[in-house]
Write a protein that holds these residues in place. Structure first.
Motif, mmCIF file in Angstrom:
data_model
loop_
_atom_site.group_PDB
_atom_site.id
_atom_site.type_symbol
_atom_site.label_atom_id
_atom_site.label_comp_id
_atom_site.label_asym_id
_atom_site.label_seq_id
_atom_site.Cartn_x
_atom_site.Cartn_y
_atom_site.Cartn_z
ATOM 1 N N ASN A 260 58.911 31.965 50.552
ATOM 2 C CA ASN A 260 58.045 32.409 49.452
ATOM 3 C C ASN A 260 56.624 32.748 49.890
ATOM 4 O O ASN A 260 55.775 33.059 49.050
ATOM 5 C CB ASN A 260 58.047 31.362 48.338
ATOM 6 C CG ASN A 260 59.371 31.350 47.598
ATOM 7 O OD1 ASN A 260 59.850 32.386 47.142
ATOM 8 N ND2 ASN A 260 59.992 30.188 47.504
ATOM 9 N N LEU A 261 56.380 32.739 51.208
ATOM 10 C CA LEU A 261 55.118 33.299 51.701
ATOM 11 C C LEU A 261 55.064 34.793 51.421
ATOM 12 O O LEU A 261 53.994 35.395 51.396
ATOM 13 C CB LEU A 261 54.981 33.053 53.211
ATOM 14 C CG LEU A 261 54.905 31.598 53.672
ATOM 15 C CD1 LEU A 261 54.785 31.536 55.187
ATOM 16 C CD2 LEU A 261 53.735 30.870 53.012
ATOM 17 N N SER A 262 56.238 35.380 51.194
ATOM 18 C CA SER A 262 56.304 36.811 50.880
ATOM 19 C C SER A 262 55.546 37.160 49.607
ATOM 20 O O SER A 262 55.085 38.296 49.446
ATOM 21 C CB SER A 262 57.770 37.247 50.746
ATOM 22 O OG SER A 262 58.424 36.508 49.722
ATOM 23 N N ILE A 263 55.394 36.194 48.729
ATOM 24 C CA ILE A 263 54.658 36.436 47.484
ATOM 25 C C ILE A 263 53.179 36.674 47.802
ATOM 26 O O ILE A 263 52.540 37.572 47.244
ATOM 27 C CB ILE A 263 54.830 35.253 46.518
ATOM 28 C CG1 ILE A 263 56.308 35.106 46.137
ATOM 29 C CG2 ILE A 263 53.970 35.439 45.261
ATOM 30 C CD1 ILE A 263 56.630 33.822 45.417
ATOM 31 N N PHE A 264 52.651 35.863 48.719
ATOM 32 C CA PHE A 264 51.259 36.048 49.135
ATOM 33 C C PHE A 264 51.098 37.339 49.933
ATOM 34 O O PHE A 264 50.186 38.134 49.685
ATOM 35 C CB PHE A 264 50.798 34.864 49.984
ATOM 36 C CG PHE A 264 50.808 33.536 49.283
ATOM 37 C CD1 PHE A 264 49.838 33.213 48.348
ATOM 38 C CD2 PHE A 264 51.787 32.591 49.562
ATOM 39 C CE1 PHE A 264 49.837 31.986 47.699
ATOM 40 C CE2 PHE A 264 51.799 31.360 48.931
ATOM 41 C CZ PHE A 264 50.823 31.057 47.988
#
Length: 456
Positions: free
Chosen positions: A297-301
């Motif tokens: 969920n680092l992809s959200i940042f």
């Protein structure tokens, strides 16, 4: 083409292998049990994720031809004092932070814990331009109060947010594209303020994985069999074994899921050549948990701005391998660093030790913590009499309540595919949650949402 992956990758890199293009049902069962895909597994048998700390040869068709490690986790503690260790950590951490954020307007998520507080100290020392923020659940613990104190002490710009009930349903399509359904959808709270990231700054400095690297699991030296049992217990989510077993049986897979899972974990543990139990299990989590769960969920940042993670840095991982285990236990290094560099920050409440801080948390025991416990309980009772249910977990905010129930029913109705799972299976999971909302039944909802969204 040659691809070299970091010790802890920030994102997954996919490659093709020689196999049938069909669903990897065994891997999906593991995903259902633990909340992330294990090792190199993906949804498909002919697709893998490149291993951490590996050098990979890939052809023009993205087929993986060869892979070999360039780094292996180890435990080689140096003969070094705690003060020397603290000095080395301080210099290394501040060097990494400075390199990662130089010339950038830094966005710093703040919590009431230690990882982001440690970052705040370093960013303040290098005089970085920082916009900080924090969030809390609607009707949840007021976490933003601690974060605001930290920001004010460091003279950072700060904005608090409240993650509202049921925000998930409006963001589900975007989230599924960002994390590619390799994680559940309720864990990434940051999705609740996704649009607000646009105007905060131009670079995220994220504190993920500090709590694993800079702490010990506080275990005695265990046998290999005991280590295997411990890591399985830590991996399996509440309700995860039940869901995975039901999927396994529904798909008619050979053998038993429990035996398959145990064998997979045992093989991965045996590949880690570390004798010390705590260091070995930290290595296991860093090899498999961090890149396949934390990083997802680092992809959200990163969809909004570039990201950097000081605790992911290769040099930090190598540093940890050479530190005596007893120096890591109880977050000693981070606490000592904050107390030394920013005494005022050390006196701000530590969320894990409420109402105590970094200078007096050892008094968090009976009878010294009883006034807070009594007062907190009375406050919750008062809120409940007003009809305010105290929210502790992500799923409570997204799945409980009449409107959320309607959204759940509608979403599953759209996602239902009889050729993948019988409609009766999905109905049983939904009714199980409605009849007894709990972490166990919510986990099943979470995982089926992700799986069905991927395969819709």
């Amino acid at each position: 083409m040659q691809l070299k992956t970091p010790i802890i990758p920030v994102k997954q890199t996919f490659a093709k292998v020689h196999a049938e293009h069909e669903l990897h049902l065994e891997a999906i069962c593991v995903f259902a049990a633990i909340g992330f895909f294990l090792d190199q597994d993906t949804y498909w048998k002919d697709e893998v994720v490149l291993k951490p700390a590996s050098i990979n040869i890939i052809d023009e068709k993205n087929k993986l031809l060869e892979t070999k490690p360039w780094f292996e986790w180890h435990y080689t503690p140096r003969d070094i004092t705690f003060k020397q260790t603290l000095d080395e950590f301080s210099e290394l951490f501040e060097t990494i932070i400075k390199e990662q954020t130089a010339g950038k307007k830094v966005i710093l998520p703040l919590s009431g814990g230690l990882d982001s507080r440690t970052q705040a100290v370093a960013l303040k020392r290098i005089e970085a331009e920082v916009f900080s923020y924090s969030y809390q659940f609607e009707n949840g613990y007021e976490e933003t109060k601690i974060a605001k104190q930290i920001a004010e002490t460091c003279s950072f710009d700060f904005k608090p947010f409240t993650i509202s009930n049921g925000y998930l349903w409006e963001t589900l399509d975007t989230l599924s594209e960002l994390n590619e359904c390799y994680s559940d959808f309720t864990s990434p709270r940051q999705m609740g303020i996704y649009d607000a990231f646009d105007t905060m700054g131009n670079h995220f400095s994220l504190g993920h994985w500090g709590d694993v690297l800079f702490d010990s699991m506080k275990l005695p030296q265990l046998s290999k069999e005991e280590e295997l049992e411990v890591i399985q217990q830590k991996l399996i989510k509440k309700g995860g074994m039940t869901l995975a077993t039901k999927l396994w049986e529904t798909w008619g897979l050979e053998g038993e899921f429990k035996s398959y899972f145990k064998a997979r974990i045992e093989n991965l543990l045996n590949d880690i050549k570390i004798d010390d139990t705590n260091a070995k299990l930290r290595a296991f989590k860093s090899l498999y948990w961090a890149p396949r769960w934390t990083s997802i969920n680092l992809s959200i940042f990163s969809a909004k701005h570039p990201v950097s993670l000081p605790y992911y840095d290769n040099r930090m991982c190598e540093f940890i391998c050479a530190i005596p285990e007893n120096y890591l236990e109880g977050r000693q290094l981070q606490i000592a660093y904050i107390k030394k560099r920013a005494p005022k920050l050390a006196k701000i409440t530590w969320q894990e030790q409420i109402p105590f801080n970094l200078t007096n948390y050892k008094w968090n025991k009976t009878p010294y913590n009883m006034p807070y416990k009594i007062g907190n309980k009375l406050k919750r009772i008062a809120n409940q009499t007003k009809g305010k249910k105290h929210v502790l977990r992500n799923w409570e905010l997204q799945f409980l309540g009449e409107n959320n129930q309607i959204q759940l029913d509608n979403t599953f109705e759209k996602l239902n595919t009889d050729n993948f799972l019988p409609k009766s299976f999905i109905e049983d999971v939904l009714q199980g949650f409605k009849g007894s909302p709990s972490s166990e039944t919510a986990h099943a909802i979470n995982m089926l949402l992700a799986i069905l969204y991927k395969l819709k």
